[in-house]
Design an enzyme around this catalytic site. Sequence first.
Site, short mmCIF file in Angstrom:
data_model
loop_
_atom_site.label_atom_id
_atom_site.label_comp_id
_atom_site.label_asym_id
_atom_site.label_seq_id
_atom_site.Cartn_x
_atom_site.Cartn_y
_atom_site.Cartn_z
CE1 TYR A 141 68.47 10.38 29.94
CE2 TYR A 141 68.54 7.89 29.80
CZ TYR A 141 68.80 9.30 29.27
OH TYR A 141 69.82 9.40 28.36
CB THR A 156 68.51 7.03 25.37
OG1 THR A 156 68.91 5.72 26.21
CG2 THR A 156 67.33 7.61 25.90
#
Length: 325
Positions: free
Chosen positions: A142, A118
């Site tokens: 995250y 990501t």
Amino acid sequence: MNDAVLVTGGAGYIGSQTCKALAAEGYRPVTVDNMVYGHEWAVRWGELVKGDILDESVLDGLFSVHAPVAVIHFAAYAYVGESVTDPQKYYRNNVGGSLSLLEAMLRHGCRRIVFSSTCATYGEPLVIPIPETHSQHPVNPYGWSKLMIEQMLRDFDSAYGLRHVALRYFNAAGADPDGELGEEHDPETHLVPLAILAAQGKKGPLSIFGRDYPTPDGTAIRDYVHVADLAQAHVAALRFLLSQDQSEAFNLGTGSGHSVQQVVDMVHAVSGCTVPTVEAPRRAGDPPALVAVADKARTVLGWEPSLPLLRDIIKTAWDWHAKIR
Ligand code: UDP
């Protein structure tokens, strides 16, 4: 028999679309998904095994039966806000689950993996657009969990010759152009579906998180990339791994940024429906702009987004939401 590819998280939004792309290219996707956020209806190409990648016996069974040529690893929790309030869940599932998977790969001699990373691994960008060489310093658990997995992959490459491609997604959006798959998160936190659901009157007004950003209209800018193009990039990454004895990381974006207001306006333009909105404060940890330098995937993987326009991304998402409820 076609070559099997183990797809962790294949019952999710991007994983299921990738199974469709794999099947179209002659591979045999085998999904393993713990079904916490996955949907049974989304696994339409290849077998579904319900199980957790933290469970060694599930993985050993899969590698023994299918002998996959590679793994495509989507399985992860991906709610940024929840990762801040409940980080142990993210480190156990995302990092622990990935370690369990990599260990199973070593046990079974499978040495190629495509990993869903990501742009959140970059943290607050120092330059826009963001190249793959940008420093990686995430701003939430995250993002850290994904960066730790990238680091594990680099270390497993050096020590054991396990090759990987890390794909750093920018903002996945849109739905299958054939209308067979689409986004259905519960809870839904993403801009495009929330704007559509608000316009359709299926959810309350869309909160605009911040109008005081240093951007032309004051709302935050993101690089939206179509989910079917992300799926194609995974197939291209798989081919790369099968033909080159080499690990790489690639940004997956279009290289174009759009503001929250532009997304709202585009939902109106494609549907004729107004998006009811309310003003809200900035969401913690949201940078003003995240846009990819997207050239490396084009040059090295030969990947070219087929639906790069925001209009097409939103139109496919609108059609999906019009159909499902
Ligand atoms: N956003 C918003 N309202 C919402 C959800 C998101 O204004 O209800 C904004 C968010 O602040 C960000 C952009 O939309 O600037 C994209 O957010 P999303 O959650 O879709 O993806 P993220 O960038 O967090 O991965």
